[in-house]
Design an enzyme around this catalytic site. Sequence first.
Site, short mmCIF file in Angstrom:
data_model
loop_
_atom_site.label_atom_id
_atom_site.label_comp_id
_atom_site.label_asym_id
_atom_site.label_seq_id
_atom_site.Cartn_x
_atom_site.Cartn_y
_atom_site.Cartn_z
CG HIS A 2 -1.97 0.97 7.14
ND1 HIS A 2 -2.49 2.19 7.52
CD2 HIS A 2 -1.90 1.01 5.79
CE1 HIS A 2 -2.72 2.93 6.43
NE2 HIS A 2 -2.38 2.22 5.38
CG ASP A 37 -4.56 3.23 -2.16
OD1 ASP A 37 -3.65 2.51 -1.73
OD2 ASP A 37 -4.84 4.34 -1.69
CD GLU A 58 -3.84 7.48 0.87
OE1 GLU A 58 -4.99 7.05 0.78
OE2 GLU A 58 -2.99 6.98 1.66
CD GLU A 59 -1.15 5.31 3.94
OE1 GLU A 59 -2.13 5.45 4.69
OE2 GLU A 59 -0.98 4.32 3.21
CG ASP A 61 -1.72 1.20 1.43
OD1 ASP A 61 -1.77 2.03 0.52
OD2 ASP A 61 -2.33 1.34 2.51
#
Length: 369
Positions: A334, A238, A215-216, A186
């Site tokens: 994540h 994504d 983005e995160e 990701d």
Amino acid sequence: MTLKTTHKAPQPRLAAAQIKLLERLCNACAVSGDESEVRAIVLEQVRPYAETARVDALGNVLATCPGQGTGRRLRVMLAAHMDEIGFMLTQDEGDGIFRFDTVGGIDERQLIGKPVWVGCDHLPGVIGAKPIHLTTPDERKRAIPLDSLRIDIGPGGNSKVKAGDRATFATPFARLGPSLRAKALDDRLGVATLIELVRHAPTNIDLLAAFTVQEEVGLRGAQVAAYAFDPDLAIAVDSTPAFDLPVWEDENGRPQENIFYNTRLDSGPAIYIADGATLADPRLVRHLAETAEAMHIPYQYRQPGGGGTDAGAIQLARAGVPSISVSIPGRYAHTAAGLARLSDWQYTFTLLHASLARLSMDILSGERQ
Ligand SMILES: [Zn+2]
């Protein structure tokens, strides 16, 4: 909403060069706000193919591939984020020990004992943990709070390491048969897909490729990239969580369906209808699904769940941009290591390329439900 899968399409074959590039992208470190390592690879890869490729004020790479012919062509923005979740050193406590903060959505319970790479030189370190020998039974029942954890690179580890430097999980890319395991799938899967689309840009549209930053931490790069591109429509590419672990038995031995899967591996690209940030434009949902059906490309609809993509920021640019997301499913998002299928990645490229090649201005005059 039903899971839609078809297995009529032949198994795609990925060129070794594509997988090698993905490996480089995954092993590079680009925690939000310090994306330079991935940006350098992206620029190297897209410059020979794009008409223009520039770095904007926030660090996005904006590449354009104009179509051919006279007349007005659709301006289609594709976005994939270069940044990844990770850590930022916040204070040097001496002897190679640093306080740190998390960057992006990270479950702090997963951190203790994890090896990390620190700074642009990927110095090896570890998020230290109290050994079990010294913990009390009570301590072992509780998660250790973040402010009790440290990143340790050892005394004299490197005098250049300083507050503000980033760190990532130290998980080298690995092939596991039809799967791959890496940190930052990701969204390096999306970045690799977008590079491939630039290299094979359809000529019926103006392709506007945004490799975005931050983005995160709140879709920040996509917001300014969409303003600059001023597109007619947009697709965010994504990676989305799959929680498709096997079914389990209840207390009576009956198999229980896992309904929390969000997406499943091996079921192809995930087309979004809605997520926490975007209600996908129904014309784009229809276009992507019809393309998949027509080309016998397996696909699935992303199931309800939290999270958002760059589409959430792009749709609100200027006077609004019809937007959607298409994601490659990945397990353990994540965390220190994700797992994805090579075939899902390849089918995502195939679906996006075919969908772009079938686009015309008509899509915008289609009924907006
Ligand atoms: Zn992502």
